[in-house]
Each structure stands twice: as C-alpha cells, then as structure tokens.
Design an enzyme around this catalytic site. Structure first.
Site, PDB file in Angstrom:
ATOM      1  N   THR A   1       0.840  -1.202   0.000  1.00  0.00           N
ATOM      2  CA  THR A   1       0.000   0.000   0.000  1.00  0.00           C
ATOM      3  C   THR A   1       0.874   1.251   0.000  1.00  0.00           C
ATOM      4  O   THR A   1       0.647   2.188  -0.762  1.00  0.00           O
ATOM      5  CB  THR A   1      -0.914  -0.017   1.247  1.00  0.00           C
ATOM      6  OG1 THR A   1      -1.781  -1.149   1.141  1.00  0.00           O
ATOM      7  CG2 THR A   1      -1.737   1.249   1.363  1.00  0.00           C
TER       8      THR A   1
ATOM      9  N   ASN B   1      -5.792  -9.626  -7.545  1.00  0.00           N
ATOM     10  CA  ASN B   1      -5.873 -10.370  -6.288  1.00  0.00           C
ATOM     11  C   ASN B   1      -7.167 -11.165  -6.161  1.00  0.00           C
ATOM     12  O   ASN B   1      -7.213 -12.189  -5.494  1.00  0.00           O
ATOM     13  CB  ASN B   1      -5.712  -9.423  -5.094  1.00  0.00           C
ATOM     14  CG  ASN B   1      -6.473  -8.125  -5.262  1.00  0.00           C
ATOM     15  OD1 ASN B   1      -6.263  -7.397  -6.237  1.00  0.00           O
ATOM     16  ND2 ASN B   1      -7.356  -7.827  -4.341  1.00  0.00           N
TER      17      ASN B   1
ATOM     18  N   GLN C   1       0.862  -9.865  -6.177  1.00  0.00           N
ATOM     19  CA  GLN C   1       0.351 -11.239  -6.181  1.00  0.00           C
ATOM     20  C   GLN C   1       1.224 -12.211  -6.984  1.00  0.00           C
ATOM     21  O   GLN C   1       0.894 -13.395  -7.059  1.00  0.00           O
ATOM     22  CB  GLN C   1      -1.085 -11.260  -6.739  1.00  0.00           C
ATOM     23  CG  GLN C   1      -2.101 -10.550  -5.861  1.00  0.00           C
ATOM     24  CD  GLN C   1      -2.392 -11.291  -4.554  1.00  0.00           C
ATOM     25  OE1 GLN C   1      -2.054 -12.467  -4.397  1.00  0.00           O
ATOM     26  NE2 GLN C   1      -3.009 -10.612  -3.608  1.00  0.00           N
TER      27      GLN C   1
ATOM     28  N   SER D   1       4.773  -6.989  -2.070  1.00  0.00           N
ATOM     29  CA  SER D   1       4.318  -7.124  -0.681  1.00  0.00           C
ATOM     30  C   SER D   1       4.900  -8.407  -0.114  1.00  0.00           C
ATOM     31  O   SER D   1       4.808  -9.460  -0.746  1.00  0.00           O
ATOM     32  CB  SER D   1       2.788  -7.200  -0.667  1.00  0.00           C
ATOM     33  OG  SER D   1       2.335  -7.474   0.640  1.00  0.00           O
ATOM     34  N   ALA D   2       5.479  -8.331   1.090  1.00  0.00           N
ATOM     35  CA  ALA D   2       6.119  -9.531   1.646  1.00  0.00           C
ATOM     36  C   ALA D   2       5.109 -10.609   2.025  1.00  0.00           C
ATOM     37  O   ALA D   2       5.329 -11.798   1.798  1.00  0.00           O
ATOM     38  CB  ALA D   2       6.956  -9.151   2.866  1.00  0.00           C
ATOM     39  N   HIS D   3       3.972 -10.189   2.602  1.00  0.00           N
ATOM     40  CA  HIS D   3       3.104 -11.211   3.212  1.00  0.00           C
ATOM     41  C   HIS D   3       2.278 -12.012   2.215  1.00  0.00           C
ATOM     42  O   HIS D   3       1.618 -12.969   2.588  1.00  0.00           O
ATOM     43  CB  HIS D   3       2.226 -10.602   4.310  1.00  0.00           C
ATOM     44  CG  HIS D   3       1.137  -9.687   3.844  1.00  0.00           C
ATOM     45  ND1 HIS D   3      -0.170 -10.091   3.762  1.00  0.00           N
ATOM     46  CD2 HIS D   3       1.146  -8.397   3.448  1.00  0.00           C
ATOM     47  CE1 HIS D   3      -0.915  -9.063   3.356  1.00  0.00           C
ATOM     48  NE2 HIS D   3      -0.133  -8.028   3.157  1.00  0.00           N
TER      49      HIS D   3
ATOM     50  N   CYS E   1     -10.439  -7.144   1.089  1.00  0.00           N
ATOM     51  CA  CYS E   1     -10.808  -5.743   1.274  1.00  0.00           C
ATOM     52  C   CYS E   1     -12.274  -5.529   0.927  1.00  0.00           C
ATOM     53  O   CYS E   1     -12.915  -4.629   1.432  1.00  0.00           O
ATOM     54  CB  CYS E   1      -9.955  -4.844   0.402  1.00  0.00           C
ATOM     55  SG  CYS E   1      -8.215  -5.062   0.716  1.00  0.00           S
TER      56      CYS E   1
HETATM   57  N1  PLP Z   1      -1.873  -4.751  -4.068  1.00  0.00           N
HETATM   58  C1  PLP Z   1      -2.473  -5.923  -4.263  1.00  0.00           C
HETATM   59  C2  PLP Z   1      -2.668  -6.424  -5.655  1.00  0.00           C
HETATM   60  C3  PLP Z   1      -2.899  -6.684  -3.167  1.00  0.00           C
HETATM   61  O1  PLP Z   1      -3.506  -7.855  -3.359  1.00  0.00           O
HETATM   62  C4  PLP Z   1      -2.693  -6.169  -1.872  1.00  0.00           C
HETATM   63  C5  PLP Z   1      -3.198  -6.907  -0.683  1.00  0.00           C
HETATM   64  O2  PLP Z   1      -4.333  -7.299  -0.606  1.00  0.00           O
HETATM   65  C6  PLP Z   1      -2.059  -4.942  -1.723  1.00  0.00           C
HETATM   66  C7  PLP Z   1      -1.661  -4.256  -2.840  1.00  0.00           C
HETATM   67  C8  PLP Z   1      -1.787  -4.359  -0.356  1.00  0.00           C
HETATM   68  O3  PLP Z   1      -0.731  -5.055   0.235  1.00  0.00           O
HETATM   69  P1  PLP Z   1      -0.199  -4.653   1.703  1.00  0.00           P
HETATM   70  O4  PLP Z   1      -1.027  -5.435   2.656  1.00  0.00           O
HETATM   71  O5  PLP Z   1       1.244  -5.079   1.702  1.00  0.00           O
HETATM   72  O6  PLP Z   1      -0.360  -3.191   1.826  1.00  0.00           O
END
Ligand code: PLP
Length: 332
Positions: free
Chosen positions: A69, A125, A153, A170-172, A282
């Site tokens: 984000t 996602n 993703q 994104s790491a997680h 989300c």
């Molecule tokens: N972008 C995409 C395509 C995602 O799927 C997500 C997470 O759902 C994000 C951004 C946001 O990731 P983070 O939790 O690292 O901010």
C-alpha cells in the site's frame, strides 16, 4: 483448517521465520555507526539483494516500505495517473482516471489526454487475471508515459519479470511477514515519508529489520506454482468462473454459483474449517459485489479460493466434496 486464502495473506514460510528470529531481540538500527548498526545495515542490504534477484532488478533500485500500500502511494502521490478499474484500492485511491476492462478482466487501453502515468497490476488479487504487461509497456513507451505495476500477487506463483518504471511488492503475499513491502524503480521516486536518511532519503522511518530480513528470505525461496490443483478444484466445482478465458495466476479460482450469495458459502465453509473469502479480503464484509467483479460485468458475487505452495490434493478434494453439499443446503 484448510487455508485457501493465500491471496489475502500467506502463512509465514519457515525460511522467513528462521531468518527473522535473530533480529527480533537485539538493537538493530542500520543507521547507527556501531557494530550492531553495521550488522543490521548488512542484513538489510542482503535482503535488498534477495528481493532484487527475485525480480532481476538492480539492487540500487529497491527500497523497503511498510507495505505494498505504501509502495503504491509513494509512486502515485506525484503526477497524474490513470489505472485499470480492477486495481487494488490502494492504487485506485490515487488515480485520476480508471481504464475499463473487458468481461475477462483485461484492461482496455483507452487513455484520456493529460495523464502522465499508467498503473496496471500484474495479477488481480480477486480473479488472478494476468494483464498483458508487454502490450501495456509498449503502449506506455510509445506515448512517453511512466508505467507502474503492482505485482504484489506474483512472487511465489509465477516468475517475476516486469518491464516497468516502478514495481510494487508485498512480503506477506509470498510467505514473508506483514508490515513490509518493496518498491522497485528505474528512477528514484519523490519520498512519500520525509524526515530521515533511511533508504537513501527515499523512505524515512527506522527500518523494521526483522521484517525486511524475512521478506528477503521469502524472496530467496519464492518458487512458482503449477495450476494443476486449482484446475482440479475448478473442474470439480463448476460454477461461473471470473476471468475464464484470460491468463490467470495458477493458484486462484474466483467462482460464482447461481442462487447462492458468496458470503453465505464463505461462512458455511468457515464452519467446516475451510478458509476462503468473498472476492478480495478488502471487499468482504460489503454486501455489494466487489469493484473488480462489477468492472468486469460479472453477474452476482463470487468466492475466491487461493491456494498456496503447501496446499494438497487431499485439501482440494475435501473442498470439492464439501461445496456441492453446502450449495444444496444453501439453495434449499
Ligand atoms: N496490491 C495488491 C494487488 C494486493 O492484493 C494487496 C493486498 O491485498 C495490496 C496491494 C496491499 O498489500 P499490503 O497489505 O502489503 O499493503
């Protein structure tokens, strides 16, 4: 629990956990000149090299952020950006114009005048749909537009080879910890967070060293997935698949069933010990179908099954056996 919600967040990989443990206790400030600081600096730089290697990107063009984000915001906060209508909300929040997508979820490159950048995600996602990034990059090059790609993703599912000015990670989503992301760039972006020398002045704020080390370790072991198990689930469940006909991530199945609200099926599966979600995490909790499905003209709601590298055939078969029974009960 059968966990089929990896696109929301993936469990921490053992390699990431092992790498992080030594950094959870000692003082670790990479900006400090003493030995402990220098060791932390070296650990962050090793992680940077690991993330760079994953993307075949120069390590000098990688900074760590607090999340995908934040990486998205760092790029999109300056300039006037257009984006696809199916982007993650953290991209949509900054975009002046949304490009439509077709029924399969693929972006249509209908750009208005007066934008200086385009943000198109690598893989959605919710649906797993992969955007035609080579075409998008050629389009941007021909018009002198900057290109930002949210590739959150992709790692752990497909090879990460992206030709763009900026790439978000994104790491997680790849088995690293939450609370850390990375921004890959060709030219340094204006800092979003100012007021400190960290990350060469491009991202102020003390480094989350353990999290960064965990992201590096996850990047170092990130492989790719085959679509076999997802295809097996898809064939067994039937239903209306969002993004069918487009190339998709090998781990993702987003599917709607006539006469059943996705939310109800998600709850019924949860009660049976199966974790899935309604569209994106989300979007869940909202009674309306997600912005992604609406942009595609997809009728009704859909359940997202997203597999991980440790998902098994036995898990998929259990879900394939459960869903028809639950649908029957929910329809009754
Ligand atoms: N972008 C995409 C395509 C995602 O799927 C997500 C997470 O759902 C994000 C951004 C946001 O990731 P983070 O939790 O690292 O901010």
């Amino acid at each position: 629990m059968i966990y089929l919600d990896h696109n929301a967040t993936a469990p921490l990989l053992p390699a990431a956990r092992e790498a992080m443990l030594p950094w959870l206790g000692p003082p670790a400030n990479p900006m400090a000149a003493h030995a402990a600081g220098r060791a932390a600096f070296a650990a962050v730089d090793r992680a940077r090299a690991q993330v760079a290697a994953l993307a075949d990107w120069p390590a000098t063009g990688v900074i760590f952020t607090g999340s995908a984000t934040e990486a998205n915001a760092t790029v999109l906060a300056t300039g006037r950006w257009a984006c696809s209508a199916v982007e993650h909300p953290s991209v949509l929040a900054w975009c002046a114009h949304r490009l439509p997508v077709d029924a399969a979820g693929l972006v249509r490159l209908e750009l208005p005048e007066g934008v200086d950048g385009l943000s198109v995600m690598a893989a959605n996602n919710e649906t797993g749909v992969l955007q035609p990034l080579e075409e998008v990059a050629a389009f941007c090059r021909a018009r002198g537009l900057r290109l930002h790609v949210d590739a959150s993703q992709v790692p752990g599912r497909l090879p990460l080879r992206i030709d763009a000015d900026f790439v978000t990670l994104s790491a997680h989503k790849m088995g690293g910890p939450t609370g850390v992301g990375a921004l890959l760039f060709r030219e340094a972006p204006a800092p979003l967070l100012r007021g400190g020398p960290q990350e060469r002045g491009l991202r102020a704020g003390s480094h989350a060293v353990a999290a960064i080390v965990g992201m590096g370790a996850a990047a170092a072991v990130a492989g790719t997935m085959a679509p076999d198990l997802r295809d097996r689930l898809e064939a067994a469940l039937g239903g209306r698949v969002a993004g069918r006909g487009a190339p998709r991530l090998p781990n993702t199945l987003c599917v709607g069933f006539d006469g059943v609200e996705a939310e109800d099926l998600v709850i019924a599966l949860d009660l049976e010990g199966v974790a899935v979600s309604v569209g994106s995490a989300c979007a869940s909790g909202s009674p309306r179908p997600s912005h992604v499905l609406r942009a595609m003209g997809f009728p009704g709601s859909a359940v997202r099954f997203s597999l991980g590298p440790a998902s098994t055939a036995a898990e998929v078969d259990r879900v394939a056996e459960l869903v028809p029974r639950l649908l029957e009960r929910l329809c009754a």
